[in-house]
Design a protein around this motif. Structure first.
Motif, mmCIF file in Angstrom:
data_model
loop_
_atom_site.group_PDB
_atom_site.id
_atom_site.type_symbol
_atom_site.label_atom_id
_atom_site.label_comp_id
_atom_site.label_asym_id
_atom_site.label_seq_id
_atom_site.Cartn_x
_atom_site.Cartn_y
_atom_site.Cartn_z
ATOM 1 N N PHE A 112 2.676 9.083 7.042
ATOM 2 C CA PHE A 112 1.957 7.510 7.661
ATOM 3 C C PHE A 112 1.593 8.225 8.853
ATOM 4 C CE2 PHE A 112 0.481 3.929 9.822
ATOM 5 C CZ PHE A 112 -1.270 3.244 9.335
ATOM 6 N N LEU A 113 1.802 8.663 9.892
ATOM 7 C CA LEU A 113 1.626 8.687 11.098
ATOM 8 C C LEU A 113 0.700 10.575 10.988
ATOM 9 C CD1 LEU A 113 4.240 8.465 13.385
ATOM 10 C CD2 LEU A 113 2.315 7.434 13.590
ATOM 11 N N LYS A 114 1.201 11.208 9.961
ATOM 12 C CA LYS A 114 1.154 12.429 9.735
ATOM 13 C C LYS A 114 -0.854 12.585 8.803
ATOM 14 C CE LYS A 114 1.866 16.732 6.164
ATOM 15 N NZ LYS A 114 2.023 16.954 5.515
ATOM 16 N N LEU A 115 -0.702 11.084 8.022
ATOM 17 C CA LEU A 115 -2.389 11.339 6.677
ATOM 18 C C LEU A 115 -3.023 10.312 8.317
ATOM 19 C CD1 LEU A 115 -4.010 10.101 4.807
ATOM 20 C CD2 LEU A 115 -3.036 8.083 4.803
ATOM 21 N N LEU A 116 -2.732 9.568 8.897
ATOM 22 C CA LEU A 116 -3.637 9.454 10.772
ATOM 23 C C LEU A 116 -4.196 10.664 11.289
ATOM 24 C CD1 LEU A 116 -2.240 5.840 12.052
ATOM 25 C CD2 LEU A 116 -3.796 6.491 10.730
ATOM 26 N N GLU A 117 -3.157 11.137 11.571
ATOM 27 C CA GLU A 117 -3.652 12.168 12.347
ATOM 28 C C GLU A 117 -4.777 13.330 11.516
ATOM 29 O OE1 GLU A 117 -0.267 15.552 12.907
ATOM 30 O OE2 GLU A 117 0.857 13.992 14.006
ATOM 31 N N GLU A 118 -4.705 13.954 10.125
ATOM 32 C CA GLU A 118 -5.391 14.238 9.276
ATOM 33 C C GLU A 118 -7.117 13.693 9.952
ATOM 34 O OE1 GLU A 118 -3.600 14.674 5.662
ATOM 35 O OE2 GLU A 118 -1.655 15.959 6.145
ATOM 36 N N LEU A 154 1.072 -1.153 0.024
ATOM 37 C CA LEU A 154 -0.027 -0.168 -0.333
ATOM 38 C C LEU A 154 1.339 1.320 -0.178
ATOM 39 C CD1 LEU A 154 -2.608 -1.463 2.470
ATOM 40 C CD2 LEU A 154 -3.055 -0.724 0.021
ATOM 41 N N THR A 155 0.646 2.465 -0.586
ATOM 42 C CA THR A 155 1.134 3.371 -0.889
ATOM 43 C C THR A 155 0.111 4.570 0.591
ATOM 44 O OG1 THR A 155 -0.189 4.549 -2.838
ATOM 45 C CG2 THR A 155 2.134 3.116 -2.951
ATOM 46 N N LEU A 156 0.733 5.420 0.943
ATOM 47 C CA LEU A 156 -0.162 6.387 1.271
ATOM 48 C C LEU A 156 -1.295 6.881 0.735
ATOM 49 C CD1 LEU A 156 2.695 8.869 2.884
ATOM 50 C CD2 LEU A 156 1.521 7.162 4.231
ATOM 51 N N LYS A 157 -1.482 7.548 -0.881
ATOM 52 C CA LYS A 157 -2.298 7.777 -1.218
ATOM 53 C C LYS A 157 -3.248 6.409 -1.441
ATOM 54 C CE LYS A 157 -2.987 10.177 -5.961
ATOM 55 N NZ LYS A 157 -1.857 10.197 -7.443
ATOM 56 N N LEU A 196 5.353 4.363 -3.693
ATOM 57 C CA LEU A 196 6.057 3.654 -2.734
ATOM 58 C C LEU A 196 7.283 4.154 -2.093
ATOM 59 C CD1 LEU A 196 5.779 1.158 -1.421
ATOM 60 C CD2 LEU A 196 7.174 0.192 -2.965
ATOM 61 N N GLU A 197 7.958 5.087 -2.904
ATOM 62 C CA GLU A 197 9.116 5.476 -2.694
ATOM 63 C C GLU A 197 8.781 7.292 -1.817
ATOM 64 O OE1 GLU A 197 11.024 7.751 -5.942
ATOM 65 O OE2 GLU A 197 11.677 5.871 -7.013
ATOM 66 N N THR A 198 7.809 7.270 -2.094
ATOM 67 C CA THR A 198 7.143 8.410 -1.161
ATOM 68 C C THR A 198 6.286 7.865 0.120
ATOM 69 O OG1 THR A 198 5.365 9.276 -2.109
ATOM 70 C CG2 THR A 198 6.989 10.446 -3.009
ATOM 71 N N THR A 199 6.366 7.091 0.618
ATOM 72 C CA THR A 199 5.192 6.206 1.403
ATOM 73 C C THR A 199 6.638 5.875 2.572
ATOM 74 O OG1 THR A 199 3.951 5.531 0.015
ATOM 75 C CG2 THR A 199 3.439 4.256 2.534
ATOM 76 N N GLU A 220 3.662 4.741 -11.286
ATOM 77 C CA GLU A 220 2.799 5.461 -10.495
ATOM 78 C C GLU A 220 3.012 5.031 -9.487
ATOM 79 O OE1 GLU A 220 -1.973 5.769 -8.771
ATOM 80 O OE2 GLU A 220 -1.192 5.588 -11.924
ATOM 81 N N PHE A 221 2.719 3.279 -9.149
ATOM 82 C CA PHE A 221 3.205 2.718 -8.333
ATOM 83 C C PHE A 221 4.825 3.125 -7.474
ATOM 84 C CE2 PHE A 221 4.848 -1.546 -6.042
ATOM 85 C CZ PHE A 221 3.705 -1.460 -4.580
ATOM 86 N N GLU A 222 5.865 2.832 -8.422
ATOM 87 C CA GLU A 222 6.943 3.437 -8.383
ATOM 88 C C GLU A 222 7.401 4.622 -7.544
ATOM 89 O OE1 GLU A 222 10.541 3.322 -11.790
ATOM 90 O OE2 GLU A 222 10.660 2.080 -10.546
ATOM 91 N N HIS A 223 6.658 5.717 -8.123
ATOM 92 C CA HIS A 223 7.011 6.935 -7.623
ATOM 93 C C HIS A 223 5.942 6.889 -6.351
ATOM 94 C CE1 HIS A 223 6.837 11.109 -6.764
ATOM 95 N NE2 HIS A 223 5.550 11.340 -6.834
#
Length: 170
Positions: free
Chosen positions: A162-168, A30-33, A154-157, A149-152
């Motif tokens: 993840f913690l920032k996403l959970l806060e949001e 999974l990616t952040l997106k 995944l590099e930024t995940t 898309e997946f490669e890009h």
């Protein structure tokens, strides 16, 4: 049945036949997106995200049922996915595969796309490849685009994201 790579050079007819193989016994990265899209549909990341070590990083994978190793969003009776309209990018790629290196499969050739070089394959054992009544035709370009898309993504995940996403999401 496991992935049997066959070089993917020409468009392929496809129709998901709900054989259930792609949704069981595999890590679905999974990616952040991906996580955000699924969470926005009302699902709690604590119920569908697992963390696994990968070298010096942490990767996020889809949770699975212990009794059959099936994805938590996969309905074992129908074979259908409860989040199909929000599928992770890796699910949209399967039964195809994008590699930066050749696998040593007979007939493989590099595929050039947007200045990048890939080796593309499809799962020869997938019953949805070239069925009698195809639902659609999938092109190498489409899969290469999803691979980028997946490669890009995944590099930024990472854990910080993840913690920032959970806060949001709270």
């Amino acid at each position: 049945m496991r992935f049997k790579p066959k070089p993917f050079k020409e468009p392929v007819k496809f129709r998901c036949l709900y054989c259930l193989d792609c949704c069981r016994g595999r890590f679905i990265y999974l990616t952040l997106k991906d996580i955000q899209k699924i969470a926005e549909a009302g699902y709690d990341p604590q119920d569908f995200v697992l963390m696994v070590p990968s070298g010096d990083k942490v990767r996020f994978v889809m949770a699975y049922r212990e009794w059959d190793l099936g994805c938590v969003f996969h309905d074992p009776e129908t074979g259908k996915c409860r989040i199909h309209d929000r599928n992770p990018v890796i699910c949209r790629i399967y039964p195809f595969m994008v590699s930066r290196k050749p696998l040593g499969v007979e007939g493989e050739e590099p595929f050039e796309y947007k200045g990048e070089r890939f080796w593309l394959y499809y799962d020869e054992s997938c019953p949805g490849i070239n069925p009698e009544e195809p639902e659609r035709v999938i092109t190498p370009e489409e899969i290469a685009e999803l691979g980028l898309e997946f490669e890009h993504e995944l590099e930024t995940t990472d854990m910080e994201g993840f913690l920032k996403l959970l806060e949001e999401l709270d």
